[in-house]
Design a protein around this motif. Structure first.
Motif, mmCIF file in Angstrom:
data_model
loop_
_atom_site.group_PDB
_atom_site.id
_atom_site.type_symbol
_atom_site.label_atom_id
_atom_site.label_comp_id
_atom_site.label_asym_id
_atom_site.label_seq_id
_atom_site.Cartn_x
_atom_site.Cartn_y
_atom_site.Cartn_z
ATOM 1 N N SER A 172 -4.200 3.691 5.814
ATOM 2 C CA SER A 172 -3.593 2.404 6.172
ATOM 3 C C SER A 172 -2.684 2.540 7.386
ATOM 4 O O SER A 172 -2.654 1.668 8.259
ATOM 5 N N PRO B 28 -7.268 0.730 -0.019
ATOM 6 C CA PRO B 28 -6.017 1.462 -0.265
ATOM 7 C C PRO B 28 -4.964 0.664 -1.020
ATOM 8 O O PRO B 28 -4.205 1.228 -1.816
ATOM 9 N N GLU C 120 -11.264 10.659 1.670
ATOM 10 C CA GLU C 120 -11.299 9.828 0.457
ATOM 11 C C GLU C 120 -12.674 9.883 -0.187
ATOM 12 O O GLU C 120 -12.798 9.926 -1.414
ATOM 13 N N ASN D 186 -6.008 0.486 -4.966
ATOM 14 C CA ASN D 186 -6.011 1.698 -5.791
ATOM 15 C C ASN D 186 -4.781 1.834 -6.685
ATOM 16 O O ASN D 186 -4.904 2.183 -7.866
ATOM 17 N N SER E 32 -3.819 9.050 -3.336
ATOM 18 C CA SER E 32 -2.775 8.094 -2.939
ATOM 19 C C SER E 32 -2.211 8.440 -1.563
ATOM 20 O O SER E 32 -1.980 7.550 -0.732
ATOM 21 N N THR F 155 0.830 -1.213 0.000
ATOM 22 C CA THR F 155 0.000 0.000 0.000
ATOM 23 C C THR F 155 0.858 1.254 0.000
ATOM 24 O O THR F 155 0.651 2.168 -0.815
ATOM 25 N N THR G 185 -10.871 -0.374 4.822
ATOM 26 C CA THR G 185 -9.735 0.364 5.375
ATOM 27 C C THR G 185 -8.386 -0.231 4.987
ATOM 28 O O THR G 185 -7.362 0.459 5.074
ATOM 29 N N THR H 253 -3.810 10.013 0.793
ATOM 30 C CA THR H 253 -4.869 9.691 1.749
ATOM 31 C C THR H 253 -4.909 8.206 2.048
ATOM 32 O O THR H 253 -5.101 7.786 3.202
ATOM 33 N N ASP H 254 -4.706 7.374 1.023
ATOM 34 C CA ASP H 254 -4.682 5.920 1.223
ATOM 35 C C ASP H 254 -3.530 5.503 2.132
ATOM 36 O O ASP H 254 -3.683 4.614 2.983
ATOM 37 N N ASN I 29 1.300 3.421 -3.536
ATOM 38 C CA ASN I 29 0.761 4.785 -3.571
ATOM 39 C C ASN I 29 1.872 5.820 -3.626
ATOM 40 O O ASN I 29 1.732 6.861 -4.294
#
Length: 312
Positions: free
Chosen positions: A74, A283, A111, A286, A67, A38, A279, A69-70, A42
């Motif tokens: 996480s 992520p 998000e 993406n 990205s 993740t 959650t 935010t992901d 990202n």
């Protein structure tokens, strides 16, 4: 011992992933791998977009923000799961739990807004292509991100402060693998009607408004695409929306599943799986969705890797 009210509760207990000591190392490796993929996936998108001048347009500015935010979402949940697995201790302090509640709400809400903003960006690009750079200028894009962040922070702080008024019991266990506001409210021993009213009202407004914006944007997009004379133009327009639609389906599908399981089921494992889906899984997926479906991102990523290898 009978549970009793305790306003100054010191810690909560999170749901254990497994009680089998032989399975715990496997789960630790799995979640560690997911977290690393993740973050690295990202981060690679952010670096690829930043390093390629051709991608310095609103569409990829929003993608970079998504990205980031992901990564933050996480980081708010997975490291604590890893610590609990390694230490074989499911406790989390009261302050740590409230902090986790606040940050999960901030980044999940952000998000949600970003997906709505990205849909509007595609709407302007396809329905008003000649005015795209005029409408989506840097100031307006920055304002959209800032307003989304501010609303997310205010919403998260409101619910976090509302948790401070609650008293809890001595025997505590949240149904999720991390502290989530609906589950923390459930284990309170005091009156929670006010909290629930505010929670469901805010969730309805903040969930319905961006999702309605996405539906409206894509209604206009489809209408504009169908009026295009060339098949090539239609395909190009659809291809720019494919990745975003995939992410929208994944995020809202898993979030709705988590909401339904929280509201209508008493199975802790079903609730836990639903929470992990939106959650943890969203992520990590993406970067693959945008990396595999978007030609510009794939090209910029290859160039970035080539430059990195050549520099070494």
């Amino acid at each position: 011992m009978e549970p009793r009210n305790q306003t100054g509760v010191s810690e909560f207990l999170l749901l254990a992933l497994t009680d089998d000591p032989e399975v715990q190392p496997l789960l630790f490796s799995l979640f560690l791998s997911i977290y690393l993929v993740t973050v690295l996936g990202n981060l690679l998108i952010i670096l690829a977009v930043s390093s390629d001048p051709h991608l310095h347009i609103p569409m990829y500015f929003f993608l970079s923000t998504l990205s980031f935010t992901d990564i933050c979402l996480s980081t708010t949940t997975i490291p604590k799961m890893l610590v609990n697995l390694q230490a074989q201790n499911q406790s989390i302090t009261y302050a740590g739990c409230l902090t986790q509640v606040c940050f999960v709400m901030i980044f999940a809400s952000l998000e949600n807004f970003l997906l709505g903003v990205m849909a509007y960006d595609r709407h302007v690009a396809i329905c008003h292509p000649l005015r795209y750079m005029v409408i989506m200028d840097s100031c307006f894009c920055g304002l959209l991100i800032l307003m989304s962040l501010l609303v997310s922070i205010v919403d998260a702080l409101l619910h976090s402060l509302m948790l401070l008024r609650l008293s809890f019991c001595t025997d505590l266990e949240t149904l999720y693998l991390f502290c989530e506001v609906f589950q923390v409210v459930k284990v309170a021993c005091s009156e929670i009607l006010t909290n629930n009213i505010i929670l469901y009202f805010a969730a309805s407004i903040l969930g319905v408004v961006p999702f309605s914006g996405i539906i409206f944007s894509y209604t206009q997009i489809v209408s504009s695409i169908l009026r295009m004379p060339s098949a090539g133009g239609k395909y190009k327009a659809f291809s720019t929306c494919g990745s975003h639609l995939s992410v929208v389906s994944l995020f809202y599908g898993t979030a709705f599943g988590a909401y339904v399981s929280t509201t209508f089921t008493h199975s802790s494992w079903k609730t836990a799986v639903a929470s992990v889906m939106y959650t943890v899984v969203t992520p990590v997926m993406n970067p693959f969705i945008y990396g595999l479906r978007n030609r510009d991102v794939k090209g910029a990523t290859r160039n970035l890797i080539r430059c990195t290898i050549a520099f070494q």
